[in-house]
Motif scaffolding. Structure first.
Motif, PDB file in Angstrom:
ATOM      1  N   SER A 178       9.218  -5.984   0.401  1.00  0.00           N
ATOM      2  CA  SER A 178       9.095  -6.671   1.701  1.00  0.00           C
ATOM      3  C   SER A 178       9.771  -5.905   2.821  1.00  0.00           C
ATOM      4  O   SER A 178       9.861  -6.399   3.945  1.00  0.00           O
ATOM      5  N   SER A 193      10.625  -2.015   4.831  1.00  0.00           N
ATOM      6  CA  SER A 193      10.286  -0.598   5.000  1.00  0.00           C
ATOM      7  C   SER A 193      11.536   0.270   5.105  1.00  0.00           C
ATOM      8  O   SER A 193      11.449   1.434   5.496  1.00  0.00           O
ATOM      9  N   ALA A 214      -1.358 -11.754   5.729  1.00  0.00           N
ATOM     10  CA  ALA A 214      -0.567 -10.769   4.982  1.00  0.00           C
ATOM     11  C   ALA A 214       0.189 -11.433   3.835  1.00  0.00           C
ATOM     12  O   ALA A 214       0.462 -12.634   3.877  1.00  0.00           O
ATOM     13  N   GLU A 267       4.459  -6.918   0.449  1.00  0.00           N
ATOM     14  CA  GLU A 267       3.303  -6.042   0.667  1.00  0.00           C
ATOM     15  C   GLU A 267       3.726  -4.587   0.591  1.00  0.00           C
ATOM     16  O   GLU A 267       4.230  -4.014   1.558  1.00  0.00           O
ATOM     17  N   ILE A 322       1.731  -1.739   3.059  1.00  0.00           N
ATOM     18  CA  ILE A 322       1.697  -2.099   4.486  1.00  0.00           C
ATOM     19  C   ILE A 322       1.247  -0.935   5.381  1.00  0.00           C
ATOM     20  O   ILE A 322       0.591  -1.143   6.396  1.00  0.00           O
ATOM     21  N   GLN A 371      -2.352  -0.844   6.020  1.00  0.00           N
ATOM     22  CA  GLN A 371      -2.772  -1.856   6.995  1.00  0.00           C
ATOM     23  C   GLN A 371      -2.358  -1.467   8.409  1.00  0.00           C
ATOM     24  O   GLN A 371      -3.101  -1.675   9.368  1.00  0.00           O
ATOM     25  N   ARG A 372      -1.148  -0.898   8.522  1.00  0.00           N
ATOM     26  CA  ARG A 372      -0.661  -0.497   9.851  1.00  0.00           C
ATOM     27  C   ARG A 372      -1.594   0.537  10.502  1.00  0.00           C
ATOM     28  O   ARG A 372      -1.739   0.573  11.715  1.00  0.00           O
ATOM     29  N   ARG A 398       0.637 -10.557  12.280  1.00  0.00           N
ATOM     30  CA  ARG A 398       0.632 -10.675  10.824  1.00  0.00           C
ATOM     31  C   ARG A 398       1.262 -12.013  10.447  1.00  0.00           C
ATOM     32  O   ARG A 398       2.380 -12.310  10.851  1.00  0.00           O
TER      33      ARG A 398
END
Ligand SMILES: Nc1ncnc2c1ncn2[C@@H]1O[C@H](COP(=O)(O)OP(=O)(O)OP(=O)(O)O)[C@@H](O)[C@H]1O
Ligand SMILES: [Mg+2]
Length: 470
Positions: free
Chosen positions: A40, A42, A210, A214, A217, A220-221, A236
């Motif tokens: 969850s 980054s 979302a 994830e 991600i 998706q970004r 999101r």
């Protein structure tokens, strides 16, 4: 057809140096995944698994896959509009498969109330393997088409630079120049932007559904970034957020936190475990709205394995695409053998054939996200248990496609560099926007883009738990 990197693959030291360079370039290009430990966040990320060397795709098959993608777009659109076909096709499945039944229940509720949505957006990915035909030539065979959350368009946009880098390090500049550029995320974003524009409300936003955890991600970004460059804002939210803060007005316009939503793009909602009772309610709310859902529930149902199997039945493509014999021929040429397991003689015969020659078949439930198919001895055991039970209707049988293996290095975090036998799968993205009022596809079409992944022969990157990505 198989790629050969010859003596390069014998030189361990060289492979290790190339792998170091490739991984650094992948990180610099953004071929990234969040880690399993921190899905969850980054704060800590690593590279997504990839091959050290690119794999050959016969150019004729790539052209064929591009050419048939428009036909698949039209076909998916036609099936999703054909409630009689969907109802008949899925009638046995929904008796035995709760997940499909739940989706179908929402579909029926929305049909009963009247569909508020007028603009439809398909972001689909058709997956293929290459199989040698009896005459020795390679043939394009479809594995399936994904109509929800088809992923890796973003990361696949960045891998050509990595493979070019590896070849340039080796002074293989001619080969490097042959690695095709690839930009699915741009095409996917163009589709969303077109749907947003046709929805026709300048202040409306795109809602990306979302998952909390994830890992993918950055994939998706890549699409979100393309949209922001067009001044289209993406928010999101999870299904749980929709159930708490989503609402419809009297015209069934969708609002999230008070903000109007033009397009709902699902990167969740393709597996049973992703739905609590609350999440099913949120899905129904979204479906009832006039926002453009990608996919709408009918298009998600169109992507089931059962629909794929029925499409291969004689006369069905002709019924769905009347007056288009060339499109029908192009589509059919990509089909492998697909067999119903509904109760009755036809299903009995398919089961007997699979039990007699298990290596020629794959048993598939109505599931997405990978890791659910059964092969070999596992398939035999499942068929023995299922063969006299109505539950068998929730599965289909498929001919097992046998691509030729070739040697390459699969690079993944924490694993030593080693040469393994790989098989390739080619995914072609198809993007379409259709307008229900016109009942035809609006003049918007993108040259389809492709992603390519390599897997070992089990279908997974060796030693890695298959991530639930479609
Ligand atoms: N007929 C087949 N022959 C050989 N391998 C197959 C066949 N069908 C599926 N596979 C392998 O199993 C994998 C998953 O199959 P499939 O795409 O049908 O399931 P899925 O759960 O929808 O997966 P995804 O997450 O890719 O959408 C494929 O990527 C391929 O490697
Ligand atoms: Mg799938």
């Amino acid at each position: 057809m198989a790629t050969s990197w010859g003596s390069l693959l014998q030189d361990e030291q060289l492979l290790e140096e190339l792998a170091r360079q490739a991984v650094d370039r992948a990180l610099a290009e953004g071929v990234l995944l969040r880690t399993t430990q921190e899905p969850s966040s980054s704060d800590v990320v690593s590279y997504a698994p990839f091959t050290l060397f690119p794999s050959l795709v016969p150019s004729a098959l790539l052209e064929q896959a591009y050419a048939v993608q428009m036909d698949f777009n039209l076909l998916v659109d036609a099936v999703s509009q054909n409630s009689a076909f969907l109802e008949q096709t899925l009638s046995s499945t929904i008796k035995m498969d709760n997940f499909t039944a739940h989706l179908f229940d929402i579909y029926k509720q929305v049909l009963g109330e009247g569909i508020a949505q007028t603009v439809f957006l398909g972001l689909n990915r058709s997956d293929y393997m290459f199989q040698r035909s009896a005459d020795g030539s390679p043939a394009l065979k479809q594995i399936e088409i994904n109509t929800i959350s088809a992923s890796f368009g973003g990361l696949a946009s960045r891998t050509p630079a990595v493979h070019q880098h590896v070849l340039n390090v080796l002074n293989k500049t001619k080969e490097a120049a042959k690695v095709l550029s690839n930009n699915p995320s741009k095409g996917l974003a163009l589709g969303i932007a077109k749907a947003w524009e046709l929805y026709g409300s300048a202040n409306a936003q795109v809602l990306l559904i979302a998952q909390e955890k994830e890992r993918n991600i950055f994939d998706q970004r890549a699409i979100e970034n393309e949209l922001l460059a067009k001044k289209i804002h993406v928010i999101r939210r999870r299904f749980e957020d929709v159930s708490e803060k989503g609402s419809l007005d009297q015209d069934r316009r969708l609002f999230m936190d008070g903000q109007e939503i033009a397009v709902v793009y699902f990167r969740d909602g393709y597996m049973p475990t992703q739905y609590s009772t609350q999440n099913w309610k949120a899905r129904l709310l979204l479906e009832r709205s006039c926002a453009v859902k990608c996919p709408d529930i009918a298009t998600q149902l169109t992507g089931t394995k059962k629909v794929q199997q029925e499409l291969s039945r004689a006369g069905v493509l002709e019924m769905l695409l009347p007056g288009q014999p060339e499109a029908v021929a192009r589509l059919r040429a990509t089909f492998a053998g697909l067999y119903s397991l509904d109760m009755g003689e036809e299903g009995d015969q398919a089961i007997n054939e699979a039990l007699a020659a298990p290596n020629r078949f794959v048993l598939k439930p109505q599931r997405e996200g990978g890791g659910n198919n059964l092969y070999g001895e596992e398939m035999v055991q499942a068929l023995e248990q299922l063969k006299d039970r109505e539950e068998r209707a929730s599965y289909i049988l498929m001919e097992k496609i046998e691509p030729e293996p070739f040697a390459n290095c699969l690079l993944r975090p924490g694993s030593p560099v080693r040469v393994v036998q790989c098989i390739s799968e080619l995914g072609i993205f198809g993007v379409y926007v259709s307008n229900f009022c016109l009942r035809r596809q609006v003049p918007f079409s993108r040259k389809p883009c492709f992603r390519k992944v390599e897997k070992d022969q089990s279908g997974f990157f060796p030693g890695e738990e298959h991530p639930p990505f479609t």
